[in-house]
Design an enzyme around this catalytic site. Structure first.
Site, PDB file in Angstrom:
ATOM      1  N   PRO A  87       4.065   1.618   5.485  1.00  0.00           N
ATOM      2  CA  PRO A  87       5.040   0.520   5.464  1.00  0.00           C
ATOM      3  C   PRO A  87       4.437  -0.847   5.715  1.00  0.00           C
ATOM      4  CG  PRO A  87       5.302   1.867   7.443  1.00  0.00           C
ATOM      5  CD  PRO A  87       4.365   2.609   6.538  1.00  0.00           C
ATOM      6  N   GLU A 114       5.495  11.257  11.879  1.00  0.00           N
ATOM      7  CA  GLU A 114       5.356   9.921  12.457  1.00  0.00           C
ATOM      8  C   GLU A 114       4.170   9.159  11.883  1.00  0.00           C
ATOM      9  OE1 GLU A 114       7.699   8.641  14.459  1.00  0.00           O
ATOM     10  OE2 GLU A 114       8.699  10.545  14.047  1.00  0.00           O
ATOM     11  N   ARG A 152       1.658   3.386 -16.544  1.00  0.00           N
ATOM     12  CA  ARG A 152       2.130   2.801 -17.803  1.00  0.00           C
ATOM     13  C   ARG A 152       1.301   1.602 -18.235  1.00  0.00           C
ATOM     14  NH1 ARG A 152       5.898  -0.873 -18.101  1.00  0.00           N
ATOM     15  NH2 ARG A 152       7.153   0.383 -19.520  1.00  0.00           N
ATOM     16  N   ASP A 167       8.282  -6.678 -20.337  1.00  0.00           N
ATOM     17  CA  ASP A 167       8.829  -6.021 -19.155  1.00  0.00           C
ATOM     18  C   ASP A 167       9.066  -7.041 -18.057  1.00  0.00           C
ATOM     19  OD1 ASP A 167       8.765  -3.561 -20.319  1.00  0.00           O
ATOM     20  OD2 ASP A 167       6.915  -2.916 -19.336  1.00  0.00           O
TER      21      ASP A 167
END
Length: 221
Positions: A87, A114, A152, A167
């Site tokens: 994160p 964790e 991609r 895109d």
């Protein structure tokens, strides 16, 4: 390009990468997606991959030994960097995806519980990447997002390379409104400029529309 994913849930990836653009690229051999069960690199009868944290605290922490052994095994066939999905990592965006698409491959480690013993980060990881500021149950879904986003961009994966430029986040026309037949549906008409055949006017209109859509994005934190 080769993607190797180390996870305790390898079966999660099969259905995802048998479909769509990436699935077709896998079938053609343009990219490879390999999953590796972390439990195969344990040496106890319970195949334990986690243990209680030093210093106390809730939950369990993923052990370093099986992760090191798994990554070192995969490195024999993949010369790419090791990615941890964390994160606090660098936020995944199109620029980072383009950087990673130039690598020969990626080795992606999916955390659970964790987190992973920090010696994995200091001893193995080249990149720490986040897909957003929210909590997920583990690194598998972020790994799928990363593979799709990077995959991609590998040459030969997308049939029409020009479509990558249109895109979202791809170029100056990124995010411009798109329409197809019929020209009118439920009282809503396609803008006349798109039916005009005047390619210079169409490009100018698309550029203006794209700029209007992208401007609010710049103010998001």
């Amino acid at each position: 390009m080769r993607f190797d994913v180390i996870t305790i849930f390898p079966d999660m990836f099969g259905a995802v990468f048998r479909q769509g653009v990436v699935g077709r690229a896998v079938e053609r051999g343009v990219i490879e997606v390999h999953t590796h069960d972390l439990r195969d690199f344990t040496h106890d009868r319970h195949r334990q991959v986690d243990d209680v944290p030093f210093g106390g605290g809730p939950g369990m922490v993923m052990k370093p030994e099986p992760v090191f052994e798994a990554v070192e095994s995969v490195m024999l066939n993949n010369a790419g960097p090791v990615v941890l999905l964390e994160p606090w990592g660098r936020r995944l965006d199109q620029g980072l995806a383009a950087e990673l698409a130039r690598e020969p491959g990626l080795i992606i480690v999916c955390g659970r519980y964790e987190g992973i013993d920090d010696r994995v980060r200091t001893g193995l990881a080249s990149h720490e990447i986040s897909i957003g500021d929210y909590v997920l149950s583990g690194g598998e879904i972020p790994a799928m997002v990363l593979i799709d986003t990077v995959g991609r961009l590998v040459p030969g994966v997308v049939g029409d390379p020009e479509s990558l430029e249109q895109d979202t986040f791809g170029g100056e026309l990124a995010g411009c409104p798109q329409f197809t037949r019929p020209a009118e549906y439920r009282g809503m008409r396609v803008p006349d400029v798109l039916l005009s055949g005047d390619h210079a006017r169409i490009r100018q209109w698309r550029r203006q529309q794209a700029a209007q859509r992208q401007t609010p994005m710049a103010h998001r934190s």
